[in-house]
Design a protein around this motif. Structure first.
Motif, PDB file in Angstrom:
ATOM      1  N   GLU B 473      50.317   7.905  28.033  1.00  0.00           N
ATOM      2  CA  GLU B 473      49.110   7.838  27.213  1.00  0.00           C
ATOM      3  C   GLU B 473      48.296   9.118  27.252  1.00  0.00           C
ATOM      4  N   SER B 474      48.623  10.034  28.163  1.00  0.00           N
ATOM      5  CA  SER B 474      47.916  11.314  28.187  1.00  0.00           C
ATOM      6  C   SER B 474      48.157  12.013  26.860  1.00  0.00           C
ATOM      7  N   CYS B 475      47.091  12.570  26.264  1.00  0.00           N
ATOM      8  CA  CYS B 475      47.288  13.184  24.940  1.00  0.00           C
ATOM      9  C   CYS B 475      47.972  14.536  25.064  1.00  0.00           C
ATOM     10  N   GLY B 476      47.971  15.117  26.261  1.00  0.00           N
ATOM     11  CA  GLY B 476      48.697  16.365  26.473  1.00  0.00           C
ATOM     12  C   GLY B 476      47.893  17.621  26.220  1.00  0.00           C
ATOM     13  N   LYS B 477      46.607  17.444  25.913  1.00  0.00           N
ATOM     14  CA  LYS B 477      45.806  18.606  25.538  1.00  0.00           C
ATOM     15  C   LYS B 477      45.508  19.512  26.738  1.00  0.00           C
ATOM     16  N   CYS B 478      45.168  18.928  27.892  1.00  0.00           N
ATOM     17  CA  CYS B 478      44.854  19.784  29.040  1.00  0.00           C
ATOM     18  C   CYS B 478      45.946  19.688  30.098  1.00  0.00           C
ATOM     19  N   VAL B 479      46.155  20.799  30.805  1.00  0.00           N
ATOM     20  CA  VAL B 479      47.277  20.919  31.741  1.00  0.00           C
ATOM     21  C   VAL B 479      47.158  19.997  32.965  1.00  0.00           C
ATOM     22  N   PRO B 480      45.995  19.917  33.623  1.00  0.00           N
ATOM     23  CA  PRO B 480      45.947  19.116  34.853  1.00  0.00           C
ATOM     24  C   PRO B 480      46.394  17.676  34.630  1.00  0.00           C
ATOM     25  N   CYS B 481      45.979  17.097  33.521  1.00  0.00           N
ATOM     26  CA  CYS B 481      46.329  15.716  33.226  1.00  0.00           C
ATOM     27  C   CYS B 481      47.795  15.622  32.829  1.00  0.00           C
ATOM     28  N   ARG B 482      48.203  16.448  31.891  1.00  0.00           N
ATOM     29  CA  ARG B 482      49.581  16.358  31.373  1.00  0.00           C
ATOM     30  C   ARG B 482      50.606  16.606  32.471  1.00  0.00           C
ATOM     31  N   GLU B 483      50.465  17.726  33.176  1.00  0.00           N
ATOM     32  CA  GLU B 483      51.460  18.088  34.194  1.00  0.00           C
ATOM     33  C   GLU B 483      51.248  17.322  35.493  1.00  0.00           C
ATOM     34  N   GLY B 484      49.971  17.111  35.825  1.00  0.00           N
ATOM     35  CA  GLY B 484      49.666  16.410  37.079  1.00  0.00           C
ATOM     36  C   GLY B 484      50.265  15.016  37.082  1.00  0.00           C
ATOM     37  N   LEU B 485      50.101  14.298  35.970  1.00  0.00           N
ATOM     38  CA  LEU B 485      50.630  12.940  35.902  1.00  0.00           C
ATOM     39  C   LEU B 485      52.148  12.931  35.997  1.00  0.00           C
ATOM     40  N   LYS B 486      52.773  13.915  35.347  1.00  0.00           N
ATOM     41  CA  LYS B 486      54.231  13.971  35.353  1.00  0.00           C
ATOM     42  C   LYS B 486      54.744  14.184  36.787  1.00  0.00           C
ATOM     43  N   GLN B 487      54.100  15.100  37.505  1.00  0.00           N
ATOM     44  CA  GLN B 487      54.532  15.376  38.879  1.00  0.00           C
ATOM     45  C   GLN B 487      54.243  14.183  39.792  1.00  0.00           C
ATOM     46  N   MET B 488      53.055  13.595  39.610  1.00  0.00           N
ATOM     47  CA  MET B 488      52.721  12.428  40.425  1.00  0.00           C
ATOM     48  C   MET B 488      53.732  11.306  40.206  1.00  0.00           C
ATOM     49  N   HIS B 489      54.091  11.111  38.934  1.00  0.00           N
ATOM     50  CA  HIS B 489      55.039  10.047  38.624  1.00  0.00           C
ATOM     51  C   HIS B 489      56.385  10.315  39.278  1.00  0.00           C
ATOM     52  N   GLU B 490      56.804  11.575  39.256  1.00  0.00           N
ATOM     53  CA  GLU B 490      58.081  11.956  39.855  1.00  0.00           C
ATOM     54  C   GLU B 490      58.089  11.615  41.353  1.00  0.00           C
ATOM     55  N   ILE B 491      56.985  11.964  42.019  1.00  0.00           N
ATOM     56  CA  ILE B 491      56.911  11.715  43.467  1.00  0.00           C
ATOM     57  C   ILE B 491      56.913  10.202  43.743  1.00  0.00           C
ATOM     58  N   LEU B 492      56.104   9.458  42.977  1.00  0.00           N
ATOM     59  CA  LEU B 492      56.010   8.013  43.206  1.00  0.00           C
ATOM     60  C   LEU B 492      57.324   7.310  42.895  1.00  0.00           C
ATOM     61  N   LYS B 493      58.001   7.799  41.855  1.00  0.00           N
ATOM     62  CA  LYS B 493      59.282   7.206  41.481  1.00  0.00           C
ATOM     63  C   LYS B 493      60.282   7.437  42.612  1.00  0.00           C
ATOM     64  N   ASN B 494      60.277   8.636  43.152  1.00  0.00           N
ATOM     65  CA  ASN B 494      61.170   8.923  44.279  1.00  0.00           C
ATOM     66  C   ASN B 494      60.884   8.002  45.445  1.00  0.00           C
ATOM     67  N   ILE B 495      59.608   7.806  45.743  1.00  0.00           N
ATOM     68  CA  ILE B 495      59.267   6.937  46.880  1.00  0.00           C
ATOM     69  C   ILE B 495      59.773   5.516  46.615  1.00  0.00           C
ATOM     70  N   CYS B 496      59.543   5.031  45.388  1.00  0.00           N
ATOM     71  CA  CYS B 496      59.942   3.659  45.065  1.00  0.00           C
ATOM     72  C   CYS B 496      61.460   3.488  45.037  1.00  0.00           C
ATOM     73  N   GLU B 497      62.168   4.578  44.760  1.00  0.00           N
ATOM     74  CA  GLU B 497      63.630   4.451  44.680  1.00  0.00           C
ATOM     75  C   GLU B 497      64.321   4.871  45.967  1.00  0.00           C
ATOM     76  N   GLY B 498      63.531   5.080  47.020  1.00  0.00           N
ATOM     77  CA  GLY B 498      64.143   5.354  48.314  1.00  0.00           C
ATOM     78  C   GLY B 498      64.400   6.826  48.590  1.00  0.00           C
ATOM     79  N   ARG B 499      63.815   7.723  47.791  1.00  0.00           N
ATOM     80  CA  ARG B 499      64.011   9.155  48.027  1.00  0.00           C
ATOM     81  C   ARG B 499      62.729   9.835  48.507  1.00  0.00           C
ATOM     82  N   GLY B 500      61.810   9.049  49.030  1.00  0.00           N
ATOM     83  CA  GLY B 500      60.541   9.607  49.512  1.00  0.00           C
ATOM     84  C   GLY B 500      60.744  10.515  50.705  1.00  0.00           C
ATOM     85  N   GLN B 501      59.882  11.528  50.831  1.00  0.00           N
ATOM     86  CA  GLN B 501      60.016  12.488  51.930  1.00  0.00           C
ATOM     87  C   GLN B 501      58.702  12.623  52.675  1.00  0.00           C
ATOM     88  N   ARG B 502      58.812  13.111  53.918  1.00  0.00           N
ATOM     89  CA  ARG B 502      57.612  13.430  54.683  1.00  0.00           C
ATOM     90  C   ARG B 502      56.783  14.445  53.884  1.00  0.00           C
TER      91      ARG B 502
END
Lengths: 161, 617
Positions: B473-502
């Motif tokens: 739902e991010s409109c993509g206009k500003c970088v912190p929201c657009r890229e930040g959410l993508k990176q956060m999602h990547e990390i959370l997805k990894n944690i949920c799928e068993g690839r979480g790291q210290r």
């Protein structure tokens, strides 16, 4: 393309550029999606840049630029539905119909979409097929629900009304 | 049709509507809004109408389509007056009995009443059901009582009297100051004082001003705005007209989600009727004040709930937010001063104008006045819409009104405020709910979603869910929201799928800081809240996922297995027959087993087992 219908919609909105979203919503009701030629025609009639029309068509979730099936399945993925297992339901629909989100089955019977929230959270998890709401859906119910929308010969014997 | 030209016309009309009513007539009210319609209340209404026609009871019984009662889980809901019988889960098969017994003989039908889960005692009247006892219905008072598609029903209960009072007995500045004094804050999420917004807009230079009602209820899990638009549309319209009078606007726009077809239909009917009755349009009530309202349909973009994006969307463009200031109250629609409030805020206005600011500010806490509607959903026993005074505790809402947690499970957290909100744990259950206490707890009021979670809800998955939602739902206009959410999602997805790291938890917290500080609008600025609040209160769950590769709640698919409890399973074979993978084995009447190698965790066996023998390991 039914030009008469298109023209009457443009007329209804008075050709106003500010109402282009409403115009496109009405246009989409004609064929369940927005054919390119229709958008080009509208762009000419409204004297509105085609890029602006495509910007809107791709920005808002309600628009589709590809043909959609006769029945649109909308799996609600709101918070209450998510907690109730909406993701498992979505996977089950994908498995049964062999389509991904945003795709349409080859026989054009179903299109699969997700929706952020339908505001029927007390009935979660909710899935809507066309205009029919189904509440408390779980993976075991999906096949039965979908079979209602096939011709009678292909239905499961105990499909509910 | 009565065109109302003066205040006395309005009062006369009200009296004539009441005089026309036959006190002997039985009224059967059937809820016709989305929740009950999803459970086929439309068919129930048809069945009632057929029954009345066939039996020739038109003079004795009236069928009324009403708005939402809030107890949506029990729908379709039917209320029969004068016995005031509150019937739950009514189907077409119950119609004949209701007409012949309750309507004609005043006999209450026991099987359709709400039953207390512990004592099994049947309760006749709505007010005696625990779900309603601690509620204070102010804004949602009319919903469920009146026919939202009939303006005369609204006028009969005192509708448009506040408009009459505002327009004739008050000055525009007087209305603004009343709203300021009431202390009401915006019901859409931000919680900005409504009166101050009106004051800024009314003193802003410019001849053309606008009133916009935000009905783009995007927060998943919240639906009070839909319920108000469907169940009491005139209260929103009346609030908007008063707002227009107060700030000097002549045009109002209601921006409604396209996913709410019944809301759009009821609002359109209400606008048309108000125009016909002379309550909208030219020279309202003969005061010389002109005001029109039109509807603008949203296109399914969450970001359009943000005020600047919403305004741009009304202008017919893709709705991306812009930097503030200038705020819309100074420079809004088409560059003109604009008051933009949530529909629930507008629905409060007639009550404030009619009853006065002191009446309103008597309810609530120091910083939050009045009442608030919450959508109490998720794992609570009683789910639906509840309206309580500000300052009611979470415990009262979840345990007294909501009846506690389903299936005797343990309460884990309540999520408030939608994707910008946070999760509040059991340790804060006695917290009074208002704007400030929620913010201090790391959540927000938001539009009023209250999603109850139990031990089967995974908090890491909840955080991942919201970030996934916002990423799309991010409109993509500003970088912190657009890229930040993508990176956060990547990390959370990894944690949920068993690839979480210290280090993942720390990285998430760092990213959150940047997004909060540097995002253009509130969508990005508050996006990290679900992550931060779950880390704050449920760090142990993150650690179980990362270090032990275990999902304690049994939600994250890679981190658990389905097993069959050998003692509970009676070998009914249902799961074996339905398993799409042929992963379940066992003989009839003997306990079955699941082959974890073949199992794809589709959840069919888990959801269909009648003995709850299938467990998560």
């Amino acid at each position: 393309m039914d030009l008469k219908k298109v023209d009457s919609i443009l007329e209804k909105h008075g050709y106003r550029h500010s109402e282009v979203i409403g115009i496109m919503q009405d246009l989409q009701e004609i064929e369940n999606y927005l054919p390119q030629e229709m958008l080009r025609y509208v762009s000419g009639k409204l004297e509105l840049n085609l890029t602006r029309i495509f910007d809107i068509a791709t920005f808002y979730k309600c628009f589709s630029l590809v043909p959609r099936g006769r029945h649109i399945i909308r799996v609600c993925c709101g918070t209450a539905c998510h907690l109730g297992g909406a993701a498992r339901n979505l996977e089950q629909v994908k498995r049964l119909l062999n389509v991904e989100e945003g795709e349409t089955t080859e026989d054009l019977t179903f299109s699969l979409e997700t929706v952020n929230c339908l505001g029927a959270c007390a009935l979660a998890p909710v899935t809507v097929v066309g205009k029919d709401y189904y509440d408390a859906v779980h993976p075991g119910k999906i096949e039965k629900i979908l079979s209602k929308y096939y011709p009678e010969s292909k239905r499961l014997p105990d499909a509910q009304d | 049709m009565h065109r109302i030209r003066t205040i006395s016309d309005l009062e006369e009309l009200r009296q004539s509507i009441l005089a026309k009513r036959d006190p002997e007539k039985v009224v059967i009210g059937v809820c016709c809004t989305t929740g009950c319609q999803a459970r086929r209340s439309g068919k129930v209404i048809d069945a009632f109408e057929n029954e009345i026609r066939e039996k020739g009871l038109q003079d004795k019984v009236e069928i009324k389509k009403t708005g939402c009662h809030g107890f949506c889980e029990m729908g379709p809901i039917v209320v029969v007056e004068p016995t005031n019988s509150f019937y739950c889960r009514v189907g077409t098969k119950d119609v004949t009995d209701i007409v012949s017994e309750t309507a004609l003989k005043d006999k209450v039908i026991d099987r359709l009443l709400w039953k207390h889960p512990a004592t099994k005692e049947a309760v006749v009247s709505q007010n005696d059901i625990p779900f309603y006892k601690k509620q204070k219905k102010v804004v949602s008072h009319n919903s469920g009582r009146i026919d939202p598609t009939n303006i005369e029903d609204y006028i009969a209960v005192g509708g448009y009297s506040a408009l009459a009072k505002g327009l004739t007995a008050m000055t525009p500045a007087g209305v603004v100051e009343t709203v300021v004094a009431s202390g009401i804050r915006g019901r859409g999420g931000g919680g900005f004082p409504t009166g101050i917004k009106w004051r800024i807009c009314s003193s802003a230079p410019g001849d053309t001003k606008y009133i916009i009602a935000n009905g783009d209820e995007g927060d998943p899990g919240a639906y009070m705005d839909r319920s108000l638009m469907e169940g009491d549309p005139h209260s929103i319209i009346e609030g908007m007209i008063i707002g227009g009078f107060a700030i000097g606007a002549r045009e109002g726009i209601i921006y409604v989600r396209d996913e709410y077809p019944i809301a759009i239909q009821h609002l359109s009917m209400a606008i048309k009727q108000a125009e016909e009755y002379g309550l909208l349009g030219h020279d309202i009530l003969g005061t010389g004040f002109d005001f029109t309202i039109r509807i603008s349909r949203g296109g399914g973009a969450f970001v359009c709930g943000e005020e600047t994006a919403l305004i741009i969307s009304i202008e017919g463009k893709s709705g991306t937010p812009r930097a503030r200031p200038p705020y819309p109250a100074i420079e809004g629609l088409w560059g003109n001063p604009t008051v933009l409030n949530n529909v629930e805020t507008f629905a409060n206005i007639p009550k404030i104008v009619l009853n006065g600011a002191p009446w309103y500010s008597d309810m609530g806490t120091a910083g939050s006045k009045g009442t608030k509607i919450f959508s109490l959903v998720g794992k609570a026993k009683n789910t639906g819409l509840v309206e309580v005074k500000m300052g009611t505790t979470l415990r009262e809402i979840i345990f007294d009104i909501g009846g506690g947690i389903r299936k005797s499970k343990r309460f884990k957290a309540v999520q408030t405020g939608g994707p910008s909100g946070g999760c509040i744990p059991i340790s804060k259950i006695d917290m009074p709910v208002d704007y400030d206490s929620l913010r201090d707890a790391g959540a927000i009021m938001g539009s009023g979603g209250m999603i109850v979670m139990d031990e089967t809800s995974c908090m890491v998955d909840v955080a991942r869910y919201f970030i996934h939602f916002l990423m799309f739902e991010s409109c993509g206009k500003c970088v912190p929201c657009r890229e930040g959410l993508k990176q956060m999602h990547e990390i959370l997805k990894n944690i949920c799928e068993g690839r979480g790291q210290r280090g993942d938890i720390e990285l998430l917290s760092d990213l959150a800081g940047v997004m909060t500080t540097a995002s253009l609008c509130a969508l990005g600025g508050t996006a990290p809240n679900p992550v931060l609040s779950t880390i704050r209160y449920f760090r142990d769950e993150y650690e179980a996922h990362i270090f032990e590769k275990r999902c304690p709640a049994g939600v994250c698919k890679n981190l658990f297995e389905y097993v069959i409890n050998q003692e509970r399973c009676n070998g009914c074979t249902l799961c074996r027959l339905r398993c799409p993978q042929e992963a379940i084995f066992g003989e009839k009447k003997k306990p079955h087993v699941i082959d974890p190698q073949r199992c794809i965790k589709c959840g069919i066996c888990y959801s269909i087992c009648k003995r709850e023998a299938i467990r998560v390991k």
